[in-house]
Enzyme design. Structure first.
Site, PDB file in Angstrom:
ATOM      1  N   ASP A  12     -73.023 127.068  86.593  1.00 35.65           N
ATOM      2  CA  ASP A  12     -71.759 126.449  86.161  1.00 35.65           C
ATOM      3  C   ASP A  12     -70.794 126.346  87.339  1.00 35.65           C
ATOM      4  O   ASP A  12     -70.324 127.369  87.847  1.00 35.65           O
ATOM      5  CB  ASP A  12     -71.155 127.289  85.029  1.00 35.65           C
ATOM      6  CG  ASP A  12     -69.992 126.584  84.350  1.00 35.65           C
ATOM      7  OD1 ASP A  12     -69.663 125.453  84.740  1.00 35.65           O
ATOM      8  OD2 ASP A  12     -69.421 127.188  83.411  1.00 35.65           O
ATOM      9  N   GLY A  13     -70.518 125.091  87.733  1.00 39.49           N
ATOM     10  CA  GLY A  13     -69.527 124.837  88.772  1.00 39.49           C
ATOM     11  C   GLY A  13     -70.100 124.071  89.950  1.00 39.49           C
ATOM     12  O   GLY A  13     -71.038 124.535  90.599  1.00 39.49           O
TER      13      GLY A  13
ATOM     14  N   MET B 157     -71.894 131.678  87.806  1.00 36.57           N
ATOM     15  CA  MET B 157     -70.765 130.826  88.205  1.00 36.57           C
ATOM     16  C   MET B 157     -70.891 130.487  89.686  1.00 36.57           C
ATOM     17  O   MET B 157     -71.034 131.377  90.527  1.00 36.57           O
ATOM     18  CB  MET B 157     -69.430 131.540  87.960  1.00 36.57           C
ATOM     19  CG  MET B 157     -69.091 131.827  86.507  1.00 36.57           C
ATOM     20  SD  MET B 157     -69.068 130.406  85.400  1.00 36.57           S
ATOM     21  CE  MET B 157     -67.863 129.335  86.177  1.00 36.57           C
TER      22      MET B 157
ATOM     23  N   GLY C 181     -69.495 119.005  84.937  1.00 37.49           N
ATOM     24  CA  GLY C 181     -68.324 118.355  84.358  1.00 37.49           C
ATOM     25  C   GLY C 181     -68.011 117.081  85.110  1.00 37.49           C
ATOM     26  O   GLY C 181     -68.358 115.977  84.687  1.00 37.49           O
ATOM     27  N   SER C 182     -67.385 117.238  86.272  1.00 39.62           N
ATOM     28  CA  SER C 182     -66.961 116.050  87.018  1.00 39.62           C
ATOM     29  C   SER C 182     -68.134 115.164  87.406  1.00 39.62           C
ATOM     30  O   SER C 182     -68.015 113.933  87.378  1.00 39.62           O
ATOM     31  CB  SER C 182     -66.131 116.460  88.235  1.00 39.62           C
ATOM     32  OG  SER C 182     -66.668 117.578  88.866  1.00 39.62           O
TER      33      SER C 182
ATOM     34  N   ASP D 159     -65.748 124.909  77.394  1.00 45.82           N
ATOM     35  CA  ASP D 159     -65.080 125.923  78.209  1.00 45.82           C
ATOM     36  C   ASP D 159     -63.792 126.405  77.545  1.00 45.82           C
ATOM     37  O   ASP D 159     -62.799 125.681  77.485  1.00 45.82           O
ATOM     38  CB  ASP D 159     -64.748 125.332  79.587  1.00 45.82           C
ATOM     39  CG  ASP D 159     -65.989 125.188  80.449  1.00 45.82           C
ATOM     40  OD1 ASP D 159     -66.705 126.188  80.621  1.00 45.82           O
ATOM     41  OD2 ASP D 159     -66.247 124.071  80.941  1.00 45.82           O
TER      42      ASP D 159
ATOM     43  N   SER E 163     -69.958 119.510  80.718  1.00 45.03           N
ATOM     44  CA  SER E 163     -68.773 120.276  80.326  1.00 45.03           C
ATOM     45  C   SER E 163     -67.684 119.312  79.897  1.00 45.03           C
ATOM     46  O   SER E 163     -67.219 118.489  80.690  1.00 45.03           O
ATOM     47  CB  SER E 163     -68.271 121.120  81.494  1.00 45.03           C
ATOM     48  OG  SER E 163     -66.941 121.525  81.207  1.00 45.03           O
TER      49      SER E 163
ATOM     50  N   HIS F  13     -71.441 121.707  76.736  1.00 44.54           N
ATOM     51  CA  HIS F  13     -70.828 122.944  77.246  1.00 44.54           C
ATOM     52  C   HIS F  13     -69.322 122.909  76.998  1.00 44.54           C
ATOM     53  O   HIS F  13     -68.631 121.963  77.380  1.00 44.54           O
ATOM     54  CB  HIS F  13     -71.119 123.052  78.745  1.00 44.54           C
ATOM     55  CG  HIS F  13     -70.654 124.316  79.393  1.00 44.54           C
ATOM     56  ND1 HIS F  13     -71.393 125.488  79.368  1.00 44.54           N
ATOM     57  CD2 HIS F  13     -69.546 124.606  80.105  1.00 44.54           C
ATOM     58  CE1 HIS F  13     -70.744 126.429  80.038  1.00 44.54           C
ATOM     59  NE2 HIS F  13     -69.613 125.920  80.492  1.00 44.54           N
TER      60      HIS F  13
ATOM     61  N   MET G 185     -64.000 132.159  78.704  1.00 45.85           N
ATOM     62  CA  MET G 185     -63.316 132.730  79.870  1.00 45.85           C
ATOM     63  C   MET G 185     -62.037 133.362  79.328  1.00 45.85           C
ATOM     64  O   MET G 185     -60.921 132.878  79.551  1.00 45.85           O
ATOM     65  CB  MET G 185     -63.044 131.631  80.898  1.00 45.85           C
ATOM     66  CG  MET G 185     -64.329 131.222  81.623  1.00 45.85           C
ATOM     67  SD  MET G 185     -64.217 129.598  82.383  1.00 45.85           S
ATOM     68  CE  MET G 185     -64.697 128.599  80.979  1.00 45.85           C
TER      69      MET G 185
ATOM     70  N   MET H 226     -60.656 128.856  77.673  1.00 45.45           N
ATOM     71  CA  MET H 226     -59.869 129.606  78.673  1.00 45.45           C
ATOM     72  C   MET H 226     -58.575 130.102  78.044  1.00 45.45           C
ATOM     73  O   MET H 226     -57.969 129.405  77.227  1.00 45.45           O
ATOM     74  CB  MET H 226     -59.531 128.697  79.849  1.00 45.45           C
ATOM     75  CG  MET H 226     -60.750 128.082  80.511  1.00 45.45           C
ATOM     76  SD  MET H 226     -60.283 127.163  81.977  1.00 45.45           S
ATOM     77  CE  MET H 226     -61.868 126.411  82.403  1.00 45.45           C
TER      78      MET H 226
ATOM     79  N   GLY I 127     -62.124 128.591  85.885  1.00 47.48           N
ATOM     80  CA  GLY I 127     -60.759 128.210  85.552  1.00 47.48           C
ATOM     81  C   GLY I 127     -60.501 126.723  85.610  1.00 47.48           C
ATOM     82  O   GLY I 127     -59.673 126.214  84.867  1.00 47.48           O
ATOM     83  N   PHE I 128     -61.228 126.023  86.481  1.00 47.43           N
ATOM     84  CA  PHE I 128     -60.942 124.599  86.663  1.00 47.43           C
ATOM     85  C   PHE I 128     -62.231 123.831  86.934  1.00 47.43           C
ATOM     86  O   PHE I 128     -63.168 124.362  87.531  1.00 47.43           O
ATOM     87  CB  PHE I 128     -59.987 124.394  87.850  1.00 47.43           C
ATOM     88  CG  PHE I 128     -58.705 125.157  87.694  1.00 47.43           C
ATOM     89  CD1 PHE I 128     -57.648 124.641  86.949  1.00 47.43           C
ATOM     90  CD2 PHE I 128     -58.566 126.426  88.249  1.00 47.43           C
ATOM     91  CE1 PHE I 128     -56.469 125.366  86.774  1.00 47.43           C
ATOM     92  CE2 PHE I 128     -57.400 127.168  88.074  1.00 47.43           C
ATOM     93  CZ  PHE I 128     -56.350 126.633  87.338  1.00 47.43           C
ATOM     94  N   GLY I 129     -62.242 122.562  86.508  1.00 47.53           N
ATOM     95  CA  GLY I 129     -63.329 121.666  86.873  1.00 47.53           C
ATOM     96  C   GLY I 129     -63.092 121.114  88.267  1.00 47.53           C
ATOM     97  O   GLY I 129     -62.000 121.250  88.827  1.00 47.53           O
ATOM     98  N   GLY I 130     -64.132 120.518  88.828  1.00 48.81           N
ATOM     99  CA  GLY I 130     -63.985 119.781  90.078  1.00 48.81           C
ATOM    100  C   GLY I 130     -63.763 120.616  91.322  1.00 48.81           C
ATOM    101  O   GLY I 130     -63.269 120.119  92.330  1.00 48.81           O
TER     102      GLY I 130
ATOM    103  N   HIS J 260     -68.627 128.731  76.395  1.00 43.46           N
ATOM    104  CA  HIS J 260     -68.390 129.626  77.536  1.00 43.46           C
ATOM    105  C   HIS J 260     -66.986 130.199  77.422  1.00 43.46           C
ATOM    106  O   HIS J 260     -66.004 129.489  77.611  1.00 43.46           O
ATOM    107  CB  HIS J 260     -68.559 128.795  78.824  1.00 43.46           C
ATOM    108  CG  HIS J 260     -68.277 129.529  80.090  1.00 43.46           C
ATOM    109  ND1 HIS J 260     -68.104 128.866  81.287  1.00 43.46           N
ATOM    110  CD2 HIS J 260     -68.151 130.855  80.364  1.00 43.46           C
ATOM    111  CE1 HIS J 260     -67.859 129.755  82.245  1.00 43.46           C
ATOM    112  NE2 HIS J 260     -67.890 130.960  81.712  1.00 43.46           N
TER     113      HIS J 260
HETATM  114  C1  DX5 Z   1     -65.184 126.178  85.274  1.00 43.21           C
HETATM  115  C2  DX5 Z   1     -65.935 125.796  84.029  1.00 43.21           C
HETATM  116  C3  DX5 Z   1     -66.959 124.752  84.256  1.00 43.21           C
HETATM  117  C4  DX5 Z   1     -66.408 123.450  84.764  1.00 43.21           C
HETATM  118  C5  DX5 Z   1     -67.423 122.829  85.655  1.00 43.21           C
HETATM  119  O1  DX5 Z   1     -64.396 127.287  85.029  1.00 43.21           O
HETATM  120  O2  DX5 Z   1     -66.596 126.916  83.478  1.00 43.21           O
HETATM  121  O3  DX5 Z   1     -67.791 124.557  83.133  1.00 43.21           O
HETATM  122  O4  DX5 Z   1     -66.051 122.557  83.774  1.00 43.21           O
HETATM  123  O5  DX5 Z   1     -66.847 121.692  86.214  1.00 43.21           O
HETATM  124  P1  DX5 Z   1     -67.469 120.956  87.473  1.00 43.21           P
HETATM  125  O6  DX5 Z   1     -68.866 120.542  87.112  1.00 43.21           O
HETATM  126  O7  DX5 Z   1     -66.549 119.806  87.651  1.00 43.21           O
HETATM  127  O8  DX5 Z   1     -67.443 121.927  88.620  1.00 43.21           O
HETATM  128 ZN    ZN Z   2     -68.200 126.672  81.878  1.00 45.80          ZN
END
Ligand code: DX5
Ligand code: ZN
Length: 226
Positions: A176-177, A141, A198-199, A39, A12, A37, A72, A41, A146-149, A70
């Site tokens: 995802d997540g 999910m 992502g992270s 994201d 991501s 991927h 959102m 938002m 909404g957020f990574g990490g 994706h």
């Molecule tokens: C969250 C996103 C994810 C996010 C995953 O809303 O849809 O794609 O980037 O991030 P990690 O892998 O850091 O949880």
């Molecule tokens: Zn995503």
């Protein structure tokens, strides 16, 4: 895009350097990413804002693999053509984003893209039971979007139900997540075949020093292989 159930890693770019998306995409693909991927938002469906169709169109020039977008956002339907024009290979909408997900999936396919449907952690597997022939990917999910990490929320039982429900249909199960080498093995065992991370992919690396991206993806793959 041919269908297969080998496990794919989809970094991501939410965890990439936002001032350098093109180079980040190229770096992570060179290090072995299977898909990219993206994201999107809207600050309304989720409490965060990222980027819209013109930015996604600019990313497209750098993606050699598969651009997995994706959404959102709510509503979805007014933006489907713009994301088709931006070059999305897969466009995923949330089942919670509006009252007419069935129509949305039809419209995504009609616009020439693969159609994905995403489920928030609080939404049961049964929400997609009548959509299986209209979808190419179900995104489970494992964080509230909404957020990574964020901290992983265990959805293994939901993944198993979906895998049973899908049967022989050519439908991917994407997670995802919070995917990392600790959480990936149970998800793959339950039937997931696309892992968004992502992270866990971008940590420790950069465009100047991309080797950690490759090492991080190898560590995820090693966690479930064999
Ligand atoms: C969250 C996103 C994810 C996010 C995953 O809303 O849809 O794609 O980037 O991030 P990690 O892998 O850091 O949880
Ligand atoms: Zn995503």
């Amino acid at each position: 895009m041919s269908f297969d159930r080998t496990v794919k890693i989809a970094p991501s770019i939410l965890s990439a350097d936002f001032a350098n998306f093109g180079a980040e995409i190229e770096a992570v693909e060179a290090q072995g990413a299977d898909w990219i991927h993206v994201d999107v938002m809207d600050g309304h469906f989720v409490p965060n804002l990222t980027f819209g169709p013109p930015a996604v169109k600019a990313f497209r020039k750098h993606v050699k693999t598969v651009m997995d977008v994706h959404l959102m956002i709510a509503p979805v339907d007014p933006y489907i053509d713009a994301f088709a024009d931006a070059g999305a290979d897969i466009l995923t909408a949330h089942v919670e984003a509006g009252p007419h997900i069935h129509r949305t999936l039809q419209a995504i396919r009609a616009a020439g893209m693969k159609a994905g449907v995403a489920l928030n952690p609080g939404t049961p597997a049964q929400a997609v039971e009548h959509l299986l022939d209209l979808t190419d990917l179900i995104c489970v999910m494992t964080v509230n979007p909404g957020f990574g990490g964020q901290k992983f929320i265990d959805m293994t039982a939901k993944v198993r139900s979906l895998r049973d429900m899908i049967g022989d249909r050519p439908v991917h199960i994407e997670i995802d997540g919070g995917v990392d080498p600790n959480t990936a093995p149970g998800l793959v065992d339950a039937g997931a075949d696309v892992l968004v991370a992502g992270s866990a992919v971008f940590r420790g690396g950069s465009v100047e020093n991309p080797t950690p991206y490759g090492d991080n993806m190898k560590a995820i793959r090693a966690s479930f292989a064999g």
